[in-house]
Design an enzyme around this catalytic site. Structure first.
Site, mmCIF file in Angstrom:
data_model
loop_
_atom_site.group_PDB
_atom_site.id
_atom_site.type_symbol
_atom_site.label_atom_id
_atom_site.label_comp_id
_atom_site.label_asym_id
_atom_site.label_seq_id
_atom_site.Cartn_x
_atom_site.Cartn_y
_atom_site.Cartn_z
ATOM 1 C CB CYS A 28 7.163 81.637 64.889
ATOM 2 S SG CYS A 28 6.299 82.703 63.732
ATOM 3 C CB CYS A 82 8.877 83.483 62.006
ATOM 4 S SG CYS A 82 7.647 84.087 63.156
ATOM 5 C CG ASP A 83 11.669 80.574 62.184
ATOM 6 O OD1 ASP A 83 12.026 81.684 61.749
ATOM 7 O OD2 ASP A 83 11.624 80.296 63.394
#
Ligand code: NAP
Length: 315
Positions: A132, A135-136
């Site tokens: 992701c 997300c990261d």
């Protein structure tokens, strides 16, 4: 109490099915074990869903869909379904809280990222190996990162990562991308993206965190090491079909076969969205599937339940 329709999974397909079903006056419950919105929740910019010319985040889009479904009376239930069964025509679902019954079922359980299944991947997931970028990605500001895959997801996420990172190495197993041409062209023009062709990752190395990718060129068989703190894996999706009972017909990859009305081979059970055997997996196709499934479920209930309306919202 028996629902007219139980929808399993609250991604775009399930949310759309809930809007159509509840708006049509059917007593509708939508079960979601995790977060409403599904996979698209982590997409920063949805550029190709009609009606949002300046793009919209996946999270905002599905939040709007949820509000719309609730406005028409769909009931959101945060329970994990552990089994699906049949009791005559009636569908029975089990959760840790008990059993729920419905005249028809719409399966919208979606899909999840495929793993590479190479040494080090599982151990270093969350420690540099990620599925992701949304997300990261921001954790690797001004660093170099790797993206693995050659489809729309890999290339789009590589482009997204160029906003933060210094450089993206896009590692693909062939010498041609699978992604749509328009996305490919953007990537080819982006000076921060370097392509590593004909190459696969054969191991992720690192002690506490990812340190190196061990690569092998599939044409020359040459092995090389690429020092890297982060690798984002986008090599396709797998169906979330664990719940599906054996009598529901699946394709070889485990996606559900339906007809054009989204009907599975089991009477009164429908499937919509990414879980379905289909040519295109987009938000727009998922919402379209959901609408057709809800419409079809209503027709099926009318044809098969003499007491239609006696127990549901039609009374
Ligand atoms: P995908 O289209 O199946 O692409 C997977 C990529 O990973 C392919 O390039 C494949 O290589 C590669 N791959 C598969 N297994 C591999 C392995 N073991 N090692 C190395 N590489 C491997 O998957 P996706 O990109 O996740 O997309 C899934 C679906 O969502 C698609 O239908 C896609 O069109 C859609 N999608 C659309 C958009 C959009 O329109 N904006 C955005 C994201 C996703 P090969 O090419 O050699 O097979």
């Amino acid at each position: 109490m028996i629902y007219d329709v139980i929808i399993i999974g609250a991604g775009p397909a399930g949310l759309s099915a809930a809007i159509y079903s509840a708006r049509g006056g059917l007593k509708t419950a939508i079960f979601e074990k995790a977060i409403v919105g599904g996979q698209i929740n982590v997409t920063e910019e949805v550029e190709n869903y009609p009606g949002f010319e300046d793009s919209i985040s996946g999270f905002e889009l599905t939040a709007k869909m949820r509000a719309q479904a609730e406005r028409f009376g769909a009931e959101f239930v945060e329970e994990e379904i552990t089994a699906i069964g049949l009791d005559g025509l009636c569908k029975v679902i089990e959760t840790p809280e008990g059993k729920h019954r419905a005249k028809s079922l719409i399966i919208c359980t979606g899909a999840h990222p495929r793993r590479l299944n190479v040494p080090g991947e599982e151990r270093l997931t969350g420690r540099g190996v990620s599925y992701c970028a949304t997300c990261d990605g921001a954790l690797y500001r001004d660093k170099a990162v790797a993206v693995i895959g050659g489809g729309d997801s890999a290339v789009e996420e590589a482009l997204f990562l160029t906003r933060f990172v210094k450089k993206v190495y896009l590692i693909h197993r062939r010498d041609e991308l699978r992604a749509q041409k328009i996305i490919q062209e953007r990537a080819f023009k982006n000076p921060k993206i370097e392509f590593i062709w004909d190459t696969v990752v054969q191991e992720f190395h690192g002690d506490k965190r990812l340190e190196k990718l061990e690569l092998v060129n599939r044409k020359t068989h040459e092995i090389s090491m690429l020092e890297m703190e982060a690798a984002f894996v986008y090599v396709g999706i797998l169906p979330n079909n664990e719940l599906l009972e054996s009598r529901i017909e699946l394709d070889d990859a485990g996606f559900v076969y339906t007809n054009e009305n989204m009907h599975t081979n089991v009477p009164g059970i429908y499937a919509a969205g990414d879980i379905r055997h289909t040519v295109l997996r987009q938000v727009v196709t998922a919402t379209s599937d959901g609408a057709v499934a809800a419409w079809s479920a209503e027709k099926w209930i009318i044809e098969n339940y003499d007491d239609f309306g006696a127990e549901g919202a039609h009374q």
